[in-house]
Scaffold this motif. Structure first.
Motif, PDB file in Angstrom:
ATOM      1  N   PRO A 189     -17.917  22.677  21.780  1.00  0.00           N
ATOM      2  CA  PRO A 189     -17.811  21.695  23.085  1.00  0.00           C
ATOM      3  C   PRO A 189     -16.303  21.293  23.059  1.00  0.00           C
ATOM      4  CG  PRO A 189     -19.146  20.558  21.204  1.00  0.00           C
ATOM      5  CD  PRO A 189     -18.590  22.009  20.650  1.00  0.00           C
ATOM      6  N   PRO A 190     -15.855  20.850  24.111  1.00  0.00           N
ATOM      7  CA  PRO A 190     -14.395  20.209  24.179  1.00  0.00           C
ATOM      8  C   PRO A 190     -14.390  19.181  22.969  1.00  0.00           C
ATOM      9  CG  PRO A 190     -15.635  19.530  26.075  1.00  0.00           C
ATOM     10  CD  PRO A 190     -16.791  20.392  25.280  1.00  0.00           C
ATOM     11  N   PRO A 191     -13.025  19.277  22.588  1.00  0.00           N
ATOM     12  CA  PRO A 191     -12.762  18.102  21.472  1.00  0.00           C
ATOM     13  C   PRO A 191     -13.243  16.789  22.088  1.00  0.00           C
ATOM     14  CG  PRO A 191     -10.642  19.115  22.268  1.00  0.00           C
ATOM     15  CD  PRO A 191     -11.922  20.042  22.988  1.00  0.00           C
ATOM     16  N   VAL A 192     -13.650  15.835  20.978  1.00  0.00           N
ATOM     17  CA  VAL A 192     -13.949  14.167  21.483  1.00  0.00           C
ATOM     18  C   VAL A 192     -12.660  13.667  21.746  1.00  0.00           C
ATOM     19  CG1 VAL A 192     -14.719  12.301  20.524  1.00  0.00           C
ATOM     20  CG2 VAL A 192     -15.938  14.406  19.799  1.00  0.00           C
ATOM     21  N   ASP A 193     -12.552  13.203  23.127  1.00  0.00           N
ATOM     22  CA  ASP A 193     -11.370  12.332  23.521  1.00  0.00           C
ATOM     23  C   ASP A 193     -11.799  10.890  24.230  1.00  0.00           C
ATOM     24  OD1 ASP A 193      -9.313  11.298  24.694  1.00  0.00           O
ATOM     25  OD2 ASP A 193      -9.086  12.787  26.244  1.00  0.00           O
ATOM     26  N   PRO A 194     -11.407   9.799  23.203  1.00  0.00           N
ATOM     27  CA  PRO A 194     -12.120   8.652  23.724  1.00  0.00           C
ATOM     28  C   PRO A 194     -11.730   8.046  25.022  1.00  0.00           C
ATOM     29  CG  PRO A 194     -10.755   8.700  21.702  1.00  0.00           C
ATOM     30  CD  PRO A 194     -10.613   9.917  21.960  1.00  0.00           C
TER      31      PRO A 194
END
Ligand SMILES: *Cc1c(COP(=O)(O)O)cnc(C)c1O
Length: 355
Positions: free
Chosen positions: A5-10
């Motif tokens: 999945p896309p990288p976690v980006d707060p």
């Protein structure tokens, strides 16, 4: 399910359109009500009336004598091969099969089985490929005991095995003393799309299962079906592996609800997948595999943007999907509607334009 999945980006906006997987569906209000109302008992001793009703329903649905409720599809695959095979035996499956790549090596670790990887386009091998892979029974070679197919073939692009090929594979297996196993995680997607009833599609297959936690939208569970003797033997492994449950009727009620309300509508997911593929293929440079069911695989590299960049850029617009084996995979399901598909196509066009 192995996807990136896309990288976690707060700082990314909340997800509004979730095309990651059909495992992402949340139980609907109606389903939750059915769960709350479920009559329950001790599943482990065969005393949960809702689980029992589900098992009878699934056996009927798949045209088999009996069925058993399991915590997961993986446990259906693992317990099935444990019953079909002895240590040292050989399983024949497509090289992209879930049992090879996605089950933590369970079939080798627990069963001591080896899996021969058959090749072929779109997650399928031909009856001829199977025929060529068979060898005589000698003391030198591992006994070939089961042939396994995935209906639909997941990594293959959600493709549907043709009824003719399935029948021919059963025939070859029978003639050579092999058992037949159908990983039917998305079997009902295939039956709805081709209009072939499940008992026909699974006719001759010794074991077959369906997953409730994929496109059917239930939170937990799968059910494995086969002959009464086979299911009795499966129960021993279910117990051994810790898969026997207690008041599992709470979850089984969601599965019954799914069979009542979420089967015919799988056709909507397929229509949405086709619409997505059509829209994407009109964007210059995007290569799309024509979907047969609810999975859309595509590549954006030739449109000037690598897949992982596209996935991140979509995530910034509130759309989530994933990379899988070098391609982008979008999965349509119950929680995605037609206008969200149009919106997604618009974002992809915008991102390609800016690339
Ligand atoms: C998801 C899946 C499984 C495993 O099912 P779980 O319920 O996730 O354990 C097995 N085979 C295929 C083809 C799948 O897509």
């Amino acid at each position: 399910m192995l996807y990136t999945p896309p990288p976690v980006d707060p700082k990314a906006p909340p997800v509004r359109i979730n095309l990651l997987s059909d495992t992402q569906t949340k139980p609907t209000a109606g389903m939750r009500e059915a769960m709350a109302r479920a009559e329950v008992g001790d599943e482990q001793v065969g005393d949960d009336p809702t689980v029992n009703a589900l098992c009878e329903r699934v056996a009927d649905l798949l045209g088999k004598e009996a069925a058993v409720y399991m915590p997961s599809g993986t446990m259906c695959n693992v317990t099935a091969t444990l019953v079909h095979c002895r240590p040292g035996d050989e399983i024949l499956a497509h090289e992209t099969a879930h049992i090879i790549a996605r089950e933590g090596g369970a079939h080798a670790a627990i069963g001591g089985f080896q899996v021969t990887q058959l090749k072929g386009p779109d997650g399928q091998f031909t009856p001829e490929t199977l025929r060529k892979a068979l060898h005589p029974r000698t003391r030198y070679q591992p006994p070939q005991t089961v042939v396994s197919v995935e209906q639909t073939a997941n990594i293959g692009g959600g493709t549907i095995w043709k009824k003719n090929d399935l029948d021919e594979i059963v025939e070859i297996a029978r003639a050579n003393g092999l058992a037949t196993h159908m990983d039917g995680a998305r079997l009902l997607n295939a039956t709805v799309e081709h209009g072939i009833p499940a008992p026909e599609m699974a006719a001759g297959w010794d074991s077959v299962w369906i997953d409730f936690s994929k496109g059917l939208g239930a939170p937990v569970g799968a059910a494995l079906a086969g002959s009464r003797t086979f299911i009795d033997a499966v129960w021993q492994w279910k117990q051994r592996l810790g898969g026997s449950m207690r008041q599992a009727g709470i979850c089984a009620a969601a599965c019954i609800y799914a069979l009542d309300h979420h089967v015919e509508r799988l056709a909507d997911d397929h229509a949405n997948a086709r619409a997505l593929a059509r829209g994407l293929s009109q964007i210059s440079g995007i290569e799309v595999q024509e979907p047969e069911t609810n999975l859309v695989f595509f590549k954006t590299d030739r449109a000037g943007i690598p897949g992982d960049k596209m996935v991140s850029a979509l995530r910034q617009r509130g759309v989530t999907l994933a990379m899988m084996d070098g391609r982008i995979r979008a999965c349509t399901h119950l929680d995605v509607n037609a206008s969200q598909i149009e919106e997604t196509i618009g974002y992809v066009r915008e991102i390609v334009r800016g690339a």
